[in-house]
Design an enzyme around this catalytic site. Structure first.
Site, PDB file in Angstrom:
ATOM      1  N   THR A 352      -9.043 -16.122 -11.784  1.00 39.12           N
ATOM      2  CA  THR A 352      -8.995 -17.208 -11.992  1.00 39.12           C
ATOM      3  C   THR A 352      -9.557 -17.567 -10.410  1.00 39.12           C
ATOM      4  O   THR A 352      -8.728 -17.382 -10.035  1.00 39.12           O
ATOM      5  CB  THR A 352      -8.612 -18.980 -12.470  1.00 39.12           C
ATOM      6  OG1 THR A 352      -7.923 -18.420 -13.975  1.00 39.12           O
ATOM      7  CG2 THR A 352      -9.696 -19.853 -12.838  1.00 39.12           C
ATOM      8  N   GLU A 372     -10.419 -14.612 -16.657  1.00 41.41           N
ATOM      9  CA  GLU A 372      -9.562 -14.275 -17.306  1.00 41.41           C
ATOM     10  C   GLU A 372      -8.833 -13.287 -16.439  1.00 41.41           C
ATOM     11  O   GLU A 372      -8.126 -13.749 -15.327  1.00 41.41           O
ATOM     12  CB  GLU A 372      -9.894 -14.202 -18.078  1.00 41.41           C
ATOM     13  CG  GLU A 372      -8.457 -13.790 -19.116  1.00 41.41           C
ATOM     14  CD  GLU A 372      -7.106 -14.983 -19.370  1.00 41.41           C
ATOM     15  OE1 GLU A 372      -5.784 -14.419 -19.924  1.00 41.41           O
ATOM     16  OE2 GLU A 372      -7.323 -15.783 -18.370  1.00 41.41           O
ATOM     17  N   GLU A 389     -11.505 -13.830 -22.258  1.00 40.80           N
ATOM     18  CA  GLU A 389     -10.580 -14.784 -22.658  1.00 40.80           C
ATOM     19  C   GLU A 389     -10.948 -14.893 -23.402  1.00 40.80           C
ATOM     20  O   GLU A 389      -9.556 -15.985 -23.988  1.00 40.80           O
ATOM     21  CB  GLU A 389     -12.351 -15.825 -22.710  1.00 40.80           C
ATOM     22  CG  GLU A 389     -12.770 -16.879 -20.859  1.00 40.80           C
ATOM     23  CD  GLU A 389     -11.409 -16.891 -19.821  1.00 40.80           C
ATOM     24  OE1 GLU A 389     -10.542 -17.201 -19.789  1.00 40.80           O
ATOM     25  OE2 GLU A 389     -12.277 -16.548 -18.771  1.00 40.80           O
ATOM     26  N   SER A 416      -7.039 -23.192 -22.512  1.00 43.37           N
ATOM     27  CA  SER A 416      -6.972 -22.931 -21.128  1.00 43.37           C
ATOM     28  C   SER A 416      -6.106 -23.719 -20.369  1.00 43.37           C
ATOM     29  O   SER A 416      -5.179 -25.082 -20.967  1.00 43.37           O
ATOM     30  CB  SER A 416      -8.824 -23.520 -20.499  1.00 43.37           C
ATOM     31  OG  SER A 416      -8.120 -22.663 -19.118  1.00 43.37           O
ATOM     32  N   SER A 417      -5.117 -23.333 -19.270  1.00 47.87           N
ATOM     33  CA  SER A 417      -4.462 -23.686 -18.652  1.00 47.87           C
ATOM     34  C   SER A 417      -5.164 -24.777 -17.259  1.00 47.87           C
ATOM     35  O   SER A 417      -4.479 -24.625 -15.977  1.00 47.87           O
ATOM     36  CB  SER A 417      -3.550 -23.157 -18.070  1.00 47.87           C
ATOM     37  OG  SER A 417      -2.847 -22.380 -18.718  1.00 47.87           O
ATOM     38  N   GLY A 438      -4.824 -18.746 -11.432  1.00 48.83           N
ATOM     39  CA  GLY A 438      -2.892 -18.562 -11.929  1.00 48.83           C
ATOM     40  C   GLY A 438      -2.644 -18.742 -13.111  1.00 48.83           C
ATOM     41  O   GLY A 438      -1.372 -18.301 -12.788  1.00 48.83           O
TER      42      GLY A 438
END
Length: 533
Positions: A352, A372, A389, A416-417, A438
């Site tokens: 990312t 990713e 992903e 997702s984060s 990260g």
């Protein structure tokens, strides 16, 4: 001003601002340049999220997350009835979601851009055509993949010598295939990415991959649709925190953690306090437990986002936190509207890049983009890497017979984060735009940055430089070689199992309004920079 993980990408964005472009124009040029100079982390072969504030107004958010092929089923990541190991699933075709960045930024450009679409491609085309220097970070990423078969032949030909060694730091690399492709998309428009030769090339690459061939069709590519989503916003002290809602878990994880901390006087404790970092870790444990159980693609599962962000609910979660001991078991709560879901086992997220832009009108963009893992799936098409992903889906579709919100389904976006965030000051004006790279550490990096600015009264630059604490479960991870590692015995005395993470895991960027002007910030762990108009 633009802040990005690579100074050449930040300069590409700043060039658009000098030409009279908006923050959205600058962000798009930055993304395109990152495709060239930071190919291991970001680019047009992946996806992302954008949070945009027009002249200080409440934000609009754009979901550019990749989707699974229509043929994908909940057993996508099962092998002999068991979840595949991540390292086996990552390379090749099955991990690739439909690339979505260009659809998302094209949507934002139509609504908020000023410059012609083609002009935004100029800096990236020059970098790809004329060449760019290999940085230490890119070289180190390439070196990790030197002896593996994860990168396709096209990908290896670009960055490796005939003897298999990595091109050295400082070497000039040209990517003529990418330069030609970017020129084509600049001239023909974003739809040319999703139909015709490029779409067919994506499908051919993933379906005929030597490892893990997929079942993607040109219809999957052509039908991808970026979406505007409701933001996740709420108050923290006198500030308003706004971030990305589902399919990302970033916005709610950041807000919930902060809101649970609101009753504690972090300002009085200060950044050298073991108690302050213990409280942050405990709050993260609770927020991550909720996100793991409930957050998925809202087009496929009912995400109780209103209940998860409710102040009364979060006050109840906060009441579980004690300043002098560790919560024995940080389980997910039951927010209003919660469906019967089960939390999956934790799994890694990686890669990312984040960038931030502000223009002369006061429009602000906070955008996170990813492919990713480093170099994504390892597959390359037209000079850019395809993402992996789909490994962000939960590999197990159910736990103890109970469905997992983030299970694989055809056409679905994986959770997702990513946490692009805008913070509004008590006077309603933008105070801070921030985000990070990260994987699953992203919300924790953003939380640390906001606490640093709001509670510890640091500049954004000093807040980004604070050491990292990350607590997604029972184990607390602290950044190696920092004062938090030195605090580990005291954290363990409070009941935390503590492990260390290397600083190279983290990478954040920000812009803040401070002392009557905009100031940029870039993570000192990274090669990032802020470039002003």
């Amino acid at each position: 001003m633009v802040s990005a993980a690579d100074p050449r990408a930040a300069e590409a964005g700043a060039e658009m601002l000098r030409s009279g472009g908006t923050a959205v124009d600058a962000a798009i040029a930055t993304l395109l340049a990152l495709t060239v100079v930071e190919p291991q982390s970001s680019g047009i072969g992946g996806g992302g999220y954008m949070v945009y504030s027009e002249r200080g107004a409440g934000p609009v958010t754009y979901d550019g997350r990749e989707t699974a092929p229509a043929a994908a089923t909940p057993d996508w990541w099962l092998k002999d009835g068991q979840p595949m190991p991540f390292n086996e699933a990552q390379p090749g075709g099955k991990s690739v979601g439909v690339p979505s960045n260009l659809r998302m930024v094209a949507l934002a450009h139509r609504q908020h851009g000023k410059l012609p679409w083609a002009k935004l491609f100029g800096p990236a085309i020059r970098l790809a055509r004329d060449g760019f220097k290999v940085t230490s970070r890119l070289h180190n990423s390439l070196d990790k993949y030197r002896t593996t078969g994860a990168l396709s032949a096209q990908a290896r030909a670009l960055f490796y010598r005939p003897d298999g060694s990595v091109v050295p730091v400082g070497a000039i690399v040209k990517n003529p295939a990418l330069a030609a492709f970017l020129q084509s998309v600049a001239a023909q428009g974003p739809d040319s990415f999703y139909v015709g030769p490029n779409a067919q090339a994506i499908v051919n690459a993933v379906d005929a991959a030597a490892q893990n061939p997929s079942k993607m069709t040109v219809g999957d590519v052509a039908s991808y649709d970026a979406k505007s989503r409701p933001p996740v916003c709420g108050s923290y002290r006198a500030y308003r925190i706004c971030g990305m809602g589902p399919s990302s878990s970033g916005g709610i994880t950041v807000f919930a953690t902060l809101k649970q901390l609101e009753r504690f006087d972090l300002s009085a404790l200060g950044p050298q306090s073991v108690t302050a970092w213990h409280l942050i870790a405990e709050s993260e444990r609770l927020a991550y437990a909720d996100r793991d159980k409930y957050v998925g693609d809202p087009d496929y599962v009912s995400v109780p986002i209103v209940g998860m962000a409710d102040e009364s609910y979060l006050a109840g979660r906060s009441a579980l936190i004690s300043p002098d001991k560790t919560l024995a078991d940080a389980q997910a709560g039951t927010p209003a509207g919660a469906p019967p879901m089960c939390a999956p086992a934790l799994q890694p997220e990686r890669g990312t890049s984040h960038f931030v832009a502000v223009d002369k009108w006061g429009n602000v963009v906070s955008e996170t983009s990813t492919i990713e893992s480093s170099f994504g799936s390892g597959l390359m098409v037209n000079g850019y890497y395809l993402n992996n992903e789909l490994t962000d889906f939960s590999f197990a579709p159910a736990e103890n017979g109970c469905p997992v919100a983030n299970r694989v389904e055809g056409g679905k976006r994986p959770r997702s984060s990513m946490a692009p965030t805008i913070v509004y000051a008590p006077d309603g004006k933008v105070r801070l735009a921030v985000g990070a790279a990260g994987g699953a550490t992203i919300p924790a990096q953003v939380i640390k940055a906001i606490v640093g600015v709001v509670d510890f009264h640091l500049t954004a630059q000093d807040a980004l430089a604070l050491p990292m604490i990350y607590a997604p479960g029972d184990t607390v991870f602290v950044e190696r070689g920092t004062f938090l590692e030195a605090m580990a015995p005291k954290l363990e005395a409070l009941g935390h199992p503590v492990k260390t993470l290397p600083p190279g895991t983290f990478k954040a960027n920000a812009i803040e309004w401070r002392d009557g002007r905009w100031a940029g910030a870039a993570d000192p762990r990274s090669e990032g920079a802020a470039v002003s108009e």
